[in-house]
Design an enzyme around this catalytic site. Structure first.
Site, short mmCIF file in Angstrom:
data_model
loop_
_atom_site.label_atom_id
_atom_site.label_comp_id
_atom_site.label_asym_id
_atom_site.label_seq_id
_atom_site.Cartn_x
_atom_site.Cartn_y
_atom_site.Cartn_z
N SER A 212 0.83 -1.20 0.00
CA SER A 212 0.00 0.00 0.00
C SER A 212 0.87 1.26 0.00
O SER A 212 1.72 1.41 -0.87
CB SER A 212 -0.95 -0.06 1.20
OG SER A 212 -1.93 0.93 1.13
N ASP A 432 -8.46 -3.97 -7.11
CA ASP A 432 -8.09 -3.31 -5.85
C ASP A 432 -8.71 -1.92 -5.80
O ASP A 432 -8.62 -1.15 -6.77
CB ASP A 432 -6.56 -3.22 -5.78
CG ASP A 432 -6.03 -2.64 -4.49
OD1 ASP A 432 -6.81 -2.17 -3.66
OD2 ASP A 432 -4.79 -2.65 -4.33
N HIS A 461 -6.81 -5.83 -1.14
CA HIS A 461 -5.70 -4.88 -1.05
C HIS A 461 -4.62 -5.49 -0.18
O HIS A 461 -4.78 -5.65 1.03
CB HIS A 461 -6.22 -3.57 -0.43
CG HIS A 461 -5.20 -2.50 -0.30
ND1 HIS A 461 -4.60 -1.90 -1.39
CD2 HIS A 461 -4.67 -1.89 0.79
CE1 HIS A 461 -3.75 -0.97 -0.97
NE2 HIS A 461 -3.77 -0.95 0.35
#
Length: 537
Positions: A212, A432, A461
């Site tokens: 991320s 995502d 994710h």
């Protein structure tokens, strides 16, 4: 953003000396910091039941790298040491955010890589500056997300005014409490901290594995210190072209699509949930529930905004879907709000570590890049999104709204284009929501020697070390000997997504499942990882 704080202790590494005053907008240089004295980290055991081999340490770094002998701050570190004769150096790991603690992630990564692979690395976790056990740790407004907040959608001037006042007050509180620190809470400073950690570990190069926002840390570190990158793994990739306002707008459309996917999943299991077989009608019932909660919050805690918070994790990770569906069905069909309140408490309620995480999130995103300072621009853009993708549009706007009033000037985003790196491994799911697919494609093009592994149809994710053996095969090969797949076209390799979850089967299991934010971990692949990654980053 709901995370549990992990307290780690250990000896301190001193990289620079005495305290001096710090100019308000200093520390923005992107060049390497001046030479500093380096002392090795001293490690102490701090194992947990889940990760018994964890060790703890800390390192002192300059608040302002332009003044290496000025004020020092402390970064908390964790380590799972290597055990194999073949040693490949430190593997730094980061779970994203900004604002996520990485201390426990070291234990998770070391435990979930193949044993022979993990044994060749010192897996290093760290709390970035401002986060968790690092000092100082930011907390601008404790309890900022306490329920019940105003509804997100500014359907009346009064609602919009209330939300604006909240955002302004948060930004002002951060400025009052941390005026001397905020200019240095940003991605560029954080990656210089990563290089200071490298030096303190006595390593010429680092290996890095980020999820991320951690992928943006990896991109920027590689740009500033390309000769110090040995291996680089980026999973669920931030699009550097949109940092950060445009990226958040892009998220809104993607989260709406994931919310619709959840509604379709619930419709598929109408025999379980009794909410109908037409996804559009199921979705209409969800918005009707939200309208009711705006008038009468469930349990005095779950209003319209809190409902959005509760269902947002389902956009990050479909392992939460059965729990959210149960709560939804109980409220609509049985007029029973207790499961919904319980779901909110488990998946959305913000504890002190979440207050800290959000404060760092805001500090980094608001400082990293320019945001519109004219609220009319926010109104125009977010109403346009809302008309097409209503689920998260205004919730996300208010989450980021303090940036319209932030007390520090903005930096310019880093151009991360890079042809100086060894082979880099990228992972991206096509659906995502938090970091949409386009980000993975963009970074694949910007990093010349990168290889992109795609999870086709996947919407979670954070996809590696989440139970997908196809993805994990590529990760293990790369960390073993640097091998990456080479294909033709956009993706170098494609893996099938994991199957969607099934409804919870028995009522006792349903009742016991909603006892903690990590409830899905025991029964659904990837649950443990997603408990560590958290939400909003």
């Amino acid at each position: 953003m709901r995370r549990s704080a992990v307290v780690l202790c250990g000896a301190t590494v001193v990289l620079a000396g005495a305290v001096t005053a710090v100019p308000a907008e200093a520390g923005t240089s992107r060049t390497a910091a001046p030479a500093q004295a380096v002392t090795k980290v001293s490690w102490k055991k701090c194992g947990t039941d889940d990760y018994p081999t964890l060790e703890c340490g800390s390192v002192k770094v300059p608040l302002d790298y332009a003044k290496p002998k000025g004020r020092q701050i402390t970064l908390a570190l964790s380590r799972v040491p290597h055990t194999a004769k073949k040693y490949q150096g430190p593997l730094l790991v980061n779970p994203g955010g900004p604002g996520g603690s990485g201390l426990t992630l070291a234990g998770f990564v070391a435990s979930n890589l193949p044993e022979a692979v993990a044994a060749q690395y010192d897996v290093i976790g760290f709390d970035p500056r401002g986060v968790g056990a690092s000092k100082p740790a930011l907390d601008c407004v404790p309890g900022y997300f306490n329920p019940v907040r105003p509804p997100s959608v500014p359907s009346t001037p009064a609602i919009e005014k209330a939300n604006l006042e909240r955002a302004k007050s948060f930004a002002a509180a951060c400025g009052r409490k941390y005026a001397d620190v905020l200019p240095y809470i940003n991605t560029i400073s954080a990656v210089k901290d990563m290089d200071a950690i490298r030096a303190s570990l006595g390593a010429k190069k680092i290996n890095y594995f980020g999820y991320s926002y951690g992928t943006y840390l990896g991109q920027v570190y590689a740009k500033l210190f390309p000769s110090r990158v040995r291996r680089l793994v980026l999973d669920s990739i931030v699009n550097p072209h949109g940092v950060w306002y445009d990226d958040n707008i892009g998220q809104d459309y993607a989260f709406d699509a994931r919310h619709k996917a959840l509604m379709a999943w619930i419709a598929k299991y109408d025999s379980t949930y009794g909410l109908g077989t037409d996804p559009a009608r199921v979705e209409a019932k969800w918005y009707a529930m939200q309208a009711e909660l705006a008038k009468k919050p469930a349990g005095g805690k779950v209003g319209a905004a809190e409902l959005e918070d509760t269902f947002l994790p389902g956009g990050y990770y479909n392992g939460y879907w059965p729990y959210l569906a149960d709560a939804f069905a109980a409220y609509v069909n049985d007029k029973n709000a207790e499961p919904l309140v319980e779901a909110y408490q488990n998946f959305a309620a913000i504890d002190p570590s979440g207050d800290n995480g959000y404060s760092v999130y805001a500090a980094v995103q608001c400082r990293d890049a320019a945001w519109p300072r004219d609220w009319k621009q926010w109104q125009k853009d977010n109403w346009a999104v809302y008309r097409k993708a209503p689920f998260n549009a205004w919730n996300n706007a208010w989450y980021n709204a303090p940036c319209a009033f932030w007390p520090t000037k903005s930096l310019k985003p880093v151009n991360v284009a890079n042809a100086k790196l060894p082979p880099v491994l990228l992972f991206q799911a096509t659906d995502d929501a938090a970091t949409p697919y386009e980000g993975g494609v963009a970074v694949h093009r910007l990093l010349k020697h990168s290889s992109l592994v795609v999870e086709q149809g996947g919407g979670n994710h954070g996809i590696s070390l989440s139970g997908n053996a196809c993805l994990d095969k590529y990760l293990a090969r790369y960390l073993t000997d640097g091998t990456v797949p080479r294909g033709h076209g956009t993706a170098d390799a494609v893996c099938r997504k994991l199957p969607d979850p099934k409804p919870l089967e028995a009522q006792p299991a349903k009742a016991s499942a909603l006892t903690g934010a990590s409830a899905p971990a025991a029964s659904v692949p990837g649950g443990t990882l997603h408990g560590l990654l958290g939400f909003r980053g």
